[in-house]
Design an enzyme around this catalytic site. Structure first.
Site, mmCIF file in Angstrom:
data_model
loop_
_atom_site.group_PDB
_atom_site.id
_atom_site.type_symbol
_atom_site.label_atom_id
_atom_site.label_comp_id
_atom_site.label_asym_id
_atom_site.label_seq_id
_atom_site.Cartn_x
_atom_site.Cartn_y
_atom_site.Cartn_z
ATOM 1 N N LYS A 37 0.812 -1.219 0.000
ATOM 2 C CA LYS A 37 0.000 0.000 0.000
ATOM 3 C C LYS A 37 0.847 1.271 0.000
ATOM 4 C CE LYS A 37 -0.739 0.191 5.038
ATOM 5 N NZ LYS A 37 -0.018 1.439 5.262
ATOM 6 N N THR A 38 1.982 1.274 0.711
ATOM 7 C CA THR A 38 2.820 2.478 0.739
ATOM 8 C C THR A 38 3.354 2.773 -0.655
ATOM 9 O OG1 THR A 38 3.453 1.972 3.025
ATOM 10 C CG2 THR A 38 4.787 3.595 1.855
ATOM 11 N N ASP A 223 -3.704 7.341 4.819
ATOM 12 C CA ASP A 223 -3.197 5.992 5.081
ATOM 13 C C ASP A 223 -3.814 5.461 6.376
ATOM 14 O OD1 ASP A 223 -1.719 3.693 4.851
ATOM 15 O OD2 ASP A 223 0.133 4.565 5.611
ATOM 16 N N GLU A 224 -3.932 4.148 6.491
ATOM 17 C CA GLU A 224 -4.466 3.488 7.701
ATOM 18 C C GLU A 224 -5.825 4.078 8.102
ATOM 19 O OE1 GLU A 224 -3.116 0.907 8.581
ATOM 20 O OE2 GLU A 224 -0.933 0.987 8.411
ATOM 21 N N GLN A 254 -7.552 -5.022 9.974
ATOM 22 C CA GLN A 254 -6.438 -4.643 10.844
ATOM 23 C C GLN A 254 -6.797 -3.471 11.752
ATOM 24 O OE1 GLN A 254 -2.298 -5.011 9.157
ATOM 25 N NE2 GLN A 254 -3.405 -4.974 7.218
ATOM 26 N N ARG A 613 2.191 -10.818 10.357
ATOM 27 C CA ARG A 613 3.540 -10.229 10.487
ATOM 28 C C ARG A 613 4.598 -11.214 9.978
ATOM 29 N NH1 ARG A 613 2.053 -6.010 9.695
ATOM 30 N NH2 ARG A 613 0.075 -7.088 9.442
#
Length: 684
Positions: A37-38, A223-224, A254, A613
């Site tokens: 995504k970044t 973002d997020e 998340q 993770r």
């Protein structure tokens, strides 16, 4: 017109490219864990510029300075540093601070305001409790601050929070809330919540200011987004109201910060908030094996209120997930320590490739003991932050007081540091005089120093010391206001204060004194780095460190160590090997969450974050019995283990039939055999 560039769009997968090229109107990017995504956000910024949008008309907000810095570096790599520096890439709080610095006078504050950090906020709550005669042994100041914060972020007062209606601190919080807000205004100070709430108030009261920012930020990315709260949503809506060019990036699976006020439903309601929203799913994962992703997909599918998506990877199936059944918590910790040593050798890994993820911090203690016993280096996230150390906070308080002598919070902190013969009672009397006369605390200090007013217990010696302090603050206020040589000026301030001598005089241990002095020197290094990087002002430096109290880059860290942290702290990170420990009812899901509305779903999302993770190897451990509150309790496996398909799991037992000592001995033998082979190998 922005510089013409050519982005390598062919390096993106089809869904990523669609996300990058969809520029107009509201867009929701459902970005699964590890889906890049970044990269998509930064390519989207680059593509906007490529299409002729001026960089200063682009706003991208995230939740941490680390994430904002990473975005800036990636945009710089794509478009060049000069262009990247013109794009507004920041956190919500930095954006709010920037807006308030330009316009706070329009809502009744003085131009130069102070931002209180968490410690300052707690100190102010304690002062308010004194006014209200509330005993800190009965009323927890931290609990009051929590309720006040939640109320502020709901743009209401504590009694309007239905979820805390029966909280035992509620009657006290209602009183403290009013006094706390009044105290903030009296100090011309704002707290972290105000950096979001006050811009919302500003936009509501001043349509001209809102329109200015709507015209400035023609394209907004967030973002997020799943971590936003209701007030942050209002903040964003005010900016994009006139054009709806907003792209929100997030993953409802998340959303794990409900305890901070985050509303997971924001991402589920985005299409209602912005009709015509285009939804693009990023489901290809570049991090994990398909076995790990299959477990995560199966687990999270048990949450009904979510946006449907299925993660997949081109990384192959990978190894099964290992479930470890230990006899008790000590055996669990020792197994993990031994297994890390074995895996490190077998797969040629570094210690930093391993992560231990637990639900709550107290779980870490036995793992620390086991790592020390097995001589495994480790790093425990969540220790004392660098900018929270006393000597650092004291020096920072001096810098803040020099920048703004009317900052009573910080001025009171350093008025007797180093000692000037002014005890807490005397300082309170001077403060009381200032309030009675409706003057600033600094002006009251000037009056006392000049002998214009008599304050009990302020004799000739303390008055002379006070005169020296007032003169020093005036002198350096002028220098910091005009002199851009921040590090040199800060070092001169340190010298004129005899601050290093003061630290040495307060410590019996030369070693501890040396460490504390080194910490102060690190502040100077941080100032120098900030000055070199951005050519910024002292105000900019102080704002940055206040907004990012997790900025611990100046601390010396273990270069190669196992990373130990809560699952919450692991979000956004990835590791080749992950141990998700304490997979038991009562830990994950946690006791407190089981009876809460939506608690089981939130805890399931937390388990999902922990699983995703892992890149190559995932272990989930649990104990049959665990000592809690001095007695052994039988433990039940977490319900979430049953939600992972059995064909993806392999189980091992850490018990007498497979002694840890034998495992350690076998591992040591392999290590020694390899060492001998290396030392005594035949010369070529």
């Amino acid at each position: 017109m922005a510089q013409s560039v050519k982005l390598p769009l062919d390096t993106l997968n089809p869904q990523q490219r669609e996300a990058v090229e969809t520029l107009e109107g509201p867009v929701l990017l459902l970005a699964g864990a590890g889906s890049g995504k970044t990269r998509v956000i930064t390519f989207r910024v680059g593509h906007l510029i490529e299409k002729g949008i001026e960089p200063q008309n682009i706003l991208a907000v995230s939740f941490t300075n680390k994430a904002a810095t990473e975005m800036r570096e990636r945009v710089a790599h794509l478009m060049g540093r000069q262009i990247a520096d013109r794009v507004h890439l920041s956190t919500f709080h930095s954006l709010g601070a920037d807006i308030l610095k330009k316009h706070i006078e329009k809502i009744g504050y003085k131009k130069k305001f102070t931002i209180l950090d968490q410690g300052d906020q707690l100190s102010l709550v304690k002062e308010v409790m004194k006014e209200l005669n509330l005993d800190p042994k009965v009323v927890d100041p931290a609990a009051l601050l929590f309720l006040i914060s939640r109320a502020k972020m709901a743009l209401s007062d504590p009694r309007s929070l239905p979820e805390f209606k029966y909280h035992p601190m509620m009657p006290f919080a209602q009183k403290a809330h009013r006094n706390y807000q009044a105290a903030l205004r009296g100090l011309n100070a704002v707290d972290f919540d105000d950096l979001i709430c006050l811009p919302v108030q500003l936009f509501r009261e001043r349509e001209d200011v809102r329109k200015k920012y709507s015209e400035l930020y023609k394209y907004v990315m967030v973002d997020e987004y799943q971590d936003t709260n209701a007030t942050q949503l209002l903040f964003l809506e005010a900016i994009v109201r006139d054009h709806h060019n907003i792209c929100v990036v997030g993953d409802d699976d998340q959303s794990i910060y409900a305890f901070r006020g985050a509303v997971s439903g924001n991402i589920l309601l985005i299409e209602k908030e912005f009709p015509g929203t285009r939804v693009i799913k990023l489901e290809q994962n570049y991090r994990s094996t398909n076995t790990i992703l299959g477990a995560a997909n199966s687990l999270i599918s048990h949450n009904r209120m979510r946006k449907e998506k299925t993660l997949w990877s081109a990384n192959g199936a990978g190894d099964p997930i290992t479930v470890i059944h230990a006899g008790d918590e000590r055996e669990e910790a020792e197994y993990v320590a031994a297994e890390i040593d074995a895996l490190k050798f077998q797969h040629d890994l570094n210690y930093s490739d391993f992560a231990i993820l637990f639900r709550v911090n107290p779980q870490a203690r036995l793992f620390e003991e086991a790592f020390r016993m097995y001589r495994v280096p480790y790093k425990l996230l969540g220790g004392q932050e660098f900018f929270d150390r006393k000597e650092v906070k004291d020096f920072i308080a001096y810098l803040k007081s020099c920048l703004n002598p009317d900052d009573e919070v910080n001025l009171r902190r350093i008025v007797n540091v180093p000692p000037r013969g002014l005890g807490p009672v005397t300082v309170d009397r001077i403060s009381q005089y200032a309030h009675e006369q409706k003057i600033t605390f600094f002006r009251a200090l000037e009056a006392v120093a000049a002998g214009e007013v008599e304050i009990e217990n302020v004799s000739h010696g303390p008055r002379e010391n006070l005169t020296g302090l007032v003169d020093l603050l005036k002198r350096f206020h002028g220098r910091f206001d005009t002199n851009m040589q921040l590090k040199e000026t800060a070092r001169e301030l340190l010298h004129d204060l005899h601050f290093i001598d003061y630290i040495r005089s307060t410590e019996n241990s030369p070693k501890i004194a040396s460490k504390r002095i080194e910490n102060v020197e690190e502040v100077l290094s941080s100032i120098a780095a900030f000055e070199t990087r951005s050519g910024g002002t002292l105000d900019g430096f102080l704002t940055r460190i206040t907004l990012d109290q997790s900025n611990t880059g100046s601390q010396k860290e273990e270069p190669d160590a196992v990373q130990c942290m809560t699952i919450h702290a692991s979000k956004g990170l990835e590791f080749p090997v992950v141990f998700l420990v304490g997979m038991e009812e009562g830990y994950l899901p946690h006791d407190r969450s089981i009876s809460e509305r939506g608690g089981i779903d939130e805890e399931r999302r937390l388990a999902y974050v922990g699983i995703t993770r892992a890149k190559r190897h995932l272990y989930m451990t649990l104990a049959t019995t665990r000592t809690r509150f001095g007695r052994k309790d039988d433990r039940e496996p977490s319900r979430y283990l049953k939600e992972v398909p059995t064909e993806m799991l392999t189980s091992n037992t850490a018990d007498a039939s497979s002694p840890l000592a034998d495992k350690r001995e076998e591992q040591n033998k392999k290590y020694l055999d390899a060492l001998r082979a290396t030392i005594f190998k035949d010369p070529e």
